[in-house]
Scaffold this active site. Structure first.
Site, short mmCIF file in Angstrom:
data_model
loop_
_atom_site.label_atom_id
_atom_site.label_comp_id
_atom_site.label_asym_id
_atom_site.label_seq_id
_atom_site.Cartn_x
_atom_site.Cartn_y
_atom_site.Cartn_z
N ILE A 234 4.49 -16.60 -2.72
CA ILE A 234 5.42 -15.51 -2.40
C ILE A 234 6.77 -16.06 -1.96
O ILE A 234 7.82 -15.64 -2.47
CB ILE A 234 4.79 -14.59 -1.31
CG1 ILE A 234 3.50 -13.98 -1.85
CG2 ILE A 234 5.79 -13.51 -0.89
CD1 ILE A 234 2.67 -13.22 -0.84
N LEU B 19 6.42 -21.41 1.96
CA LEU B 19 7.07 -21.50 0.64
C LEU B 19 6.03 -21.59 -0.47
O LEU B 19 6.17 -22.35 -1.42
CB LEU B 19 8.01 -22.71 0.60
CG LEU B 19 9.22 -22.64 1.54
CD1 LEU B 19 9.88 -24.02 1.70
CD2 LEU B 19 10.24 -21.63 1.05
N GLY B 20 4.95 -20.83 -0.29
CA GLY B 20 3.90 -20.80 -1.32
C GLY B 20 4.31 -19.86 -2.43
O GLY B 20 5.50 -19.69 -2.71
N HIS C 247 1.73 -1.41 4.63
CA HIS C 247 1.11 -2.55 3.92
C HIS C 247 1.24 -2.30 2.41
O HIS C 247 0.24 -2.26 1.68
CB HIS C 247 -0.35 -2.74 4.34
CG HIS C 247 -0.79 -4.17 4.17
ND1 HIS C 247 -1.51 -4.85 5.13
CD2 HIS C 247 -0.60 -5.05 3.17
CE1 HIS C 247 -1.76 -6.08 4.71
NE2 HIS C 247 -1.20 -6.22 3.52
N GLU D 156 -4.60 -0.87 10.99
CA GLU D 156 -3.88 -0.13 9.95
C GLU D 156 -4.60 1.16 9.60
O GLU D 156 -5.79 1.09 9.29
CB GLU D 156 -3.71 -1.02 8.71
CG GLU D 156 -2.83 -2.22 9.03
CD GLU D 156 -2.62 -3.18 7.86
OE1 GLU D 156 -3.42 -3.17 6.92
OE2 GLU D 156 -1.65 -3.94 7.91
N THR E 57 6.13 -9.47 5.85
CA THR E 57 5.32 -8.84 4.80
C THR E 57 4.01 -9.61 4.63
O THR E 57 3.30 -9.44 3.64
CB THR E 57 6.08 -8.84 3.45
OG1 THR E 57 6.50 -10.19 3.19
CG2 THR E 57 7.27 -7.91 3.46
N ALA E 58 3.70 -10.47 5.63
CA ALA E 58 2.50 -11.32 5.51
C ALA E 58 1.34 -10.72 6.31
O ALA E 58 0.58 -9.90 5.78
CB ALA E 58 2.84 -12.73 5.96
C1 DGY Z 1 -3.16 -9.42 0.11
O1 DGY Z 1 -3.08 -9.84 -1.05
O2 DGY Z 1 -3.91 -9.93 0.95
C2 DGY Z 1 -2.31 -8.26 0.48
O3 DGY Z 1 -2.16 -8.15 1.83
C3 DGY Z 1 -2.85 -6.95 -0.08
O4 DGY Z 1 -4.20 -6.90 -0.17
#
Ligand code: DGY
Length: 323
Positions: free
Chosen positions: A161, A158-159, A289, A270, A239-240
């Protein structure tokens, strides 16, 4: 130590630097002696990056593997300005040992990544990718969608993002539960989240979204045992960092249908290549990504990384220093 910028060579490995605002590139090119760009379209491996850092004074770095070997190959490097927030691919101890300053761009892409996470929840629940593919190929499918309204959305982390995801979900009429060891129940409640123990969040969520950094404590946190706690038919959104999930366990639960679908924006390697086992499932949405690839985030990350890279080269104090 102050250096004349015209004597400096800067390597830009981030492939999205200046993507929405070309003036970020021209500004850098006009100020320093030479700018070298990533010759590929992907983050660089140690083997690709080590030869490129020779003779380089500053680096605006993407998701490349900045290992001790890369850092030891750099003979003039003074600054690694990480364009983004994750530092998991930079060997900070090696940079420190060599006296190389590392900076990053905290908060710059938080809204953008949060928007992608919410978008992926909707896309999974409504089968949007399948619907698009079938309609464009002449079909007219009746797909069973699942709405967010009335569901339980669980957030692990819960930071910056995770908190934005909470704000965005407020209008969806769903129950929002979350876990973050750095946050008290009261702080979570003030944010609009019901704080639960991690495993309770995993167990109760219809959509589970991950917002943690990759480190020794989080690596493979979502393994056979913890993914097995998920509700049958729930969705997983990452998405992390891919390192949070034990890949073989995810594949097994997708195969059995225990996990109804997953959205993955990050991969251990990737690009992952078309044969990656997770990409063989219709119920997996894969994105390249792309969490931070919006106008707002790329412009902010670019500006912050550029300013800090130039500050160090000029002998000034950067604003967002890590080591
Ligand atoms: C981050 O901020 O680390 C994202 O994955 C994109 O660079």
């Amino acid at each position: 130590m102050m250096t004349n910028l015209r004597d400096c060579r800067v390597l830009v490995t981030s492939t999205s630097y200046g993507m929405n605002d070309p003036s970020l590139r021209s500004e850098l090119e006009n100020l320093v002696g030479e700018v070298i760009y990533n010759p590929s379209e992907h983050p660089l491996t140690t083997a690709e990056l080590a030869p490129l850092v020779k003779g380089i004074d500053g680096m605006i770095a993407g998701l490349d593997e900045i290992s001790a070997e890369v850092i030891d190959s750099a003979d003039r490097l003074k600054v690694i300005a990480r364009y983004g927030v994750g530092l998991d691919r930079v060997d900070l101890a090696a940079a420190k040992r060599r006296g190389i300053v590392v900076t990053y761009t905290p908060g710059a892409n938080a809204v953008s990544v949060a928007e992608l996470a919410v978008g992926l929840m909707l896309a999974l629940g409504r089968n949007l990718i399948t619907a698009d593919r079938l309609t464009k190929t002449g079909g007219w499918p009746r797909l069973k969608g699942r709405s967010l309204s009335g569901k339980t959305i669980g957030l692990i982390g819960l930071g910056a993002i995770g908190s934005h995801v909470v704000g965005m979900l407020r209008g969806f009429n769903c129950r929002i539960i979350g876990y973050d060891p750095a946050l008290s129940r009261e702080q979570a409640a003030a944010l609009g989240v019901e704080w639960l123990e991690r495993d309770d969040v995993i167990q109760q969520s219809d959509f589970l979204s991950l917002h943690l950094p990759d480190n020794a404590a989080t690596e493979n946190m979502f393994n056979h045992e913890t993914l097995g706690l998920m509700k049958r038919g729930a969705y997983l959104i990452n998405t992390a960092r891919s390192e949070l999930i034990e890949e073989s366990a995810l594949i097994e639960y997708l195969q059995s249908g225990h996990i109804a679908g997953a959205a993955l924006d990050t991969f251990r390697h990737e690009p992952p290549g078309k044969d990656h086992p997770a990409l063989q499932f219709d119920q997996v949405i894969a994105t390249p990504h792309t969490g931070s690839h919006t106008d707002e985030a790329t412009n902010r990350m670019g500006r912050m990384a550029l300013n800090d890279c130039l500050a160090v080269l000029r002998g000034e104090t950067p604003q967002y220093r890590v080591v």
